[in-house]
Design an enzyme around this catalytic site. Structure first.
Site, PDB file in Angstrom:
ATOM      1  N   GLU A  94       0.874  -1.129   0.121  1.00 36.62           N
ATOM      2  CA  GLU A  94       0.008   0.005  -0.047  1.00 36.62           C
ATOM      3  C   GLU A  94       0.821   1.343   0.076  1.00 36.62           C
ATOM      4  O   GLU A  94       0.836   2.037   0.780  1.00 36.62           O
ATOM      5  CB  GLU A  94      -0.937   0.044   1.307  1.00 36.62           C
TER       6      GLU A  94
ATOM      7  N   GLU B 114      -5.119  -8.561  -0.367  1.00 33.03           N
ATOM      8  CA  GLU B 114      -5.766  -8.262   0.958  1.00 33.03           C
ATOM      9  C   GLU B 114      -7.306  -7.979   0.797  1.00 33.03           C
ATOM     10  O   GLU B 114      -7.386  -7.197  -0.355  1.00 33.03           O
ATOM     11  CB  GLU B 114      -5.206  -7.066   1.793  1.00 33.03           C
TER      12      GLU B 114
HETATM   13  C1  BGC Z   1      -3.157  -2.813   5.749  1.00 31.91           C
HETATM   14  C2  BGC Z   1      -3.251  -3.686   6.998  1.00 31.91           C
HETATM   15  C3  BGC Z   1      -4.378  -3.303   7.864  1.00 31.91           C
HETATM   16  C4  BGC Z   1      -5.831  -3.305   7.002  1.00 31.91           C
HETATM   17  C5  BGC Z   1      -6.887  -3.184   7.723  1.00 31.91           C
HETATM   18  C6  BGC Z   1      -4.365  -2.448   5.140  1.00 31.91           C
HETATM   19  O1  BGC Z   1      -4.682  -1.149   4.665  1.00 31.91           O
HETATM   20  O2  BGC Z   1      -2.369  -3.297   4.850  1.00 31.91           O
HETATM   21  O3  BGC Z   1      -2.036  -3.740   7.440  1.00 31.91           O
HETATM   22  O4  BGC Z   1      -4.643  -4.206   9.137  1.00 31.91           O
HETATM   23  O5  BGC Z   1      -5.712  -2.665   5.946  1.00 31.91           O
HETATM   24  O6  BGC Z   1      -7.190  -1.665   8.086  1.00 31.91           O
END
Ligand code: BGC
Length: 460
Positions: free
Chosen positions: A162, A357
């Site tokens: 990110e 993610e």
């Molecule tokens: C990040 C994580 C974070 C998740 C939830 C993402 O932006 O990579 O580290 O825990 O979002 O906030």
């Protein structure tokens, strides 16, 4: 359904998950400092213990195995292997991560290593951090060390998690470590340094690799989702998704500034025009360095916002209707963000995609029966994964999906608020309790999605 070679996994990051160990001390990173200086903001929570993965990793991988998890995206904490960011390598840190990776593999788990999930060594921040052009060499040195010590046992690597958050939250609005609000010009310099550092790291990873490694990158954004599937709305959303309007308070929250140079070899024209007064010197050599061939593009996608076309085809925001579904941290639940996020990214960048993610925070609790029931998360995942399959069925080259997160963990400046895990952690005693969603996800992985709503005649 997804095919047999689809990569199903879960993710964590080192700072959020590991905690510390007296016998393996590490260098300080910018999050240690940020937490110390912002105790009120983080409710006094810190990550010294976090999920105590650093002591419990063997049990954690055994639990992953039990839950059918075969692929695991995690990050290495830069300060554990190079306490000062550069220079002397700490072999204790190296041995620790090697042991972790070996233990994953003994449990049939394939490692996917992220180099940078926000743990910049404080020693480097003290020298200017991402604003110092030297960071390109520092990050490249770190990447070389990672490759040298781990590429014999790990094959898949991501450079930066990110970049939008690194620049935007770290240095534009100060919401995350190092919590700075710098002048615009500096933040564009930071972004340029970061992109060059990414390119240099790709070269260093490959240059020191002991086998044929695969390298990607893991940017993010909120997806512009057409309010209907009418081609005019779709085109308007696409336009909006890659646009760079003048937005000084949040300029880094966009797709194209961080992916166009990396994959297409140039900055987006609109951004170059709108922000022309703030740009650093950008040379052809820089652009060559930034644009290294990648094996796949990671995408961290959680949510989206609606867009429709006006009578001239221009994008117009459509507000969420009252009572719009949301997660435990008030993020909108918009499953079509995953469909359109994949579609738009693939059309523009034409690289195989891995969802690096996706998942949701919920207000999970232990029920009287001792279990953790999280139907909201199952519903969220079913809807998002069904939309992902729609994109997959249309021929978009989606290689895998990493659910965020394996366990509840340290949610940065939110402390321990916001439980994203499919495994519950009781932070009193560090007990792990797989939530209902963990067993549900096991079935999804085992059946390649056969049990998803989309494959069972349900309306999405
Ligand atoms: C990040 C994580 C974070 C998740 C939830 C993402 O932006 O990579 O580290 O825990 O979002 O906030």
């Amino acid at each position: 359904m997804f095919r047999d070679d689809f990569v199903w996994g879960v993710g964590t990051s080192s700072y959020q998950f590991e905690g510390d160990r007296d016998d393996v001390p590490r260098g300080l990173c910018i999050w240690d400092t940020y937490i110390e200086e912002n105790k009120a903001r983080t409710s006094g929570h810190d990550a010294k213990v976090a999920c105590d993965h650093i002591h419990k990793y063997k049990e954690d991988y055994a639990l992953m195995k039990e839950l059918g998890i075969k692929n695991y995206r995690f990050s290495i904490n830069w300060c554990r292997i190079l306490p000062n960011g550069t220079g002397e390598v700490d072999m204790k840190g190296v041995e620790l991560y090697r042991d972790m990776i070996k233990s994953m593999k003994e449990n049939g788990i394939e490692p996917y290593v992220t180099l940078y999930h926000w743990e910049l060594p404080q020693a480097l921040e003290d020298k200017g951090g991402w604003l110092n052009p030297e960071i390109v060499n520092w990050f490249s040195e770190y990447a070389a060390v990672v490759s040298q010590y781990f590429s014999d046992i790990a094959k898949y690597f991501f450079t930066i998690n990110e970049p939008q958050c690194v620049v935007g939250l770290g240095y534009v609005n100060g919401g995350k470590a190092p919590g700075k609000k710098l002048p615009m010009k500096d933040t564009f310099q930071i972004a340029h340094n970061l992109l060059k550092a990414h390119g240099a790291a790709v070269i260093a990873l490959r240059g020191h690799a002991k086998q044929d490694i695969k390298v990607g990158y893991a940017p993010t954004c909120t997806v512009a989702v057409p309010v209907t599937d009418d081609p005019k709305d779709v085109e308007a959303a696409r336009k909006k998704y890659f646009a760079m309007e003048y937005n000084p308070g949040n300029w880094a929250w966009n797709v194209s500034w961080f992916s166009d140079p990396v994959i297409l070899g140039h900055y987006p024209e609109q951004g170059m025009e709108v922000y022309k007064d703030y740009l650093p010197e950008i040379t052809d050599e820089d652009m060559k360095l930034i644009c290294q061939p990648l094996d796949f593009l990671g995408q961290n996608i959680y949510h989206g916002y609606f867009i429709k076309a006006d009578e001239n085809g221009n994008p117009v925001d459509v507000p969420y209707y009252p009572g719009f579904p949301e997660t435990g941290v008030n993020w909108p639940v918009l499953p079509r963000a995953l469909y359109y996020g994949m579609k738009f990214a693939y059309e523009r960048y034409k690289l195989p995609i891995i969802v690096t993610e996706n998942g949701m925070a919920n207000t999970d609790v232990i029920s009287l029966d001792g279990k953790v029931h999280d139907p909201q998360r199952i519903n969220y995942l079913d809807r998002y994964l069904s939309e992902l399959q729609k994109a997959y069925d249309e021929g978009i080259d989606i290689k895998g999906y990493f659910l965020w997160s394996f366990t509840d963990n340290f949610e940065w400046e939110q402390g321990y608020h916001g439980r994203f895990g499919i495994v519950y952690i009781d932070f009193n005693d560090l007990r792990r309790i797989p939530k209902d969603s963990a067993y549900w996800y096991k079935e999804i992985m085992e059946s390649n999605g056969a049990k998803l709503a989309i494959n069972n005649g349900m309306k999405l």
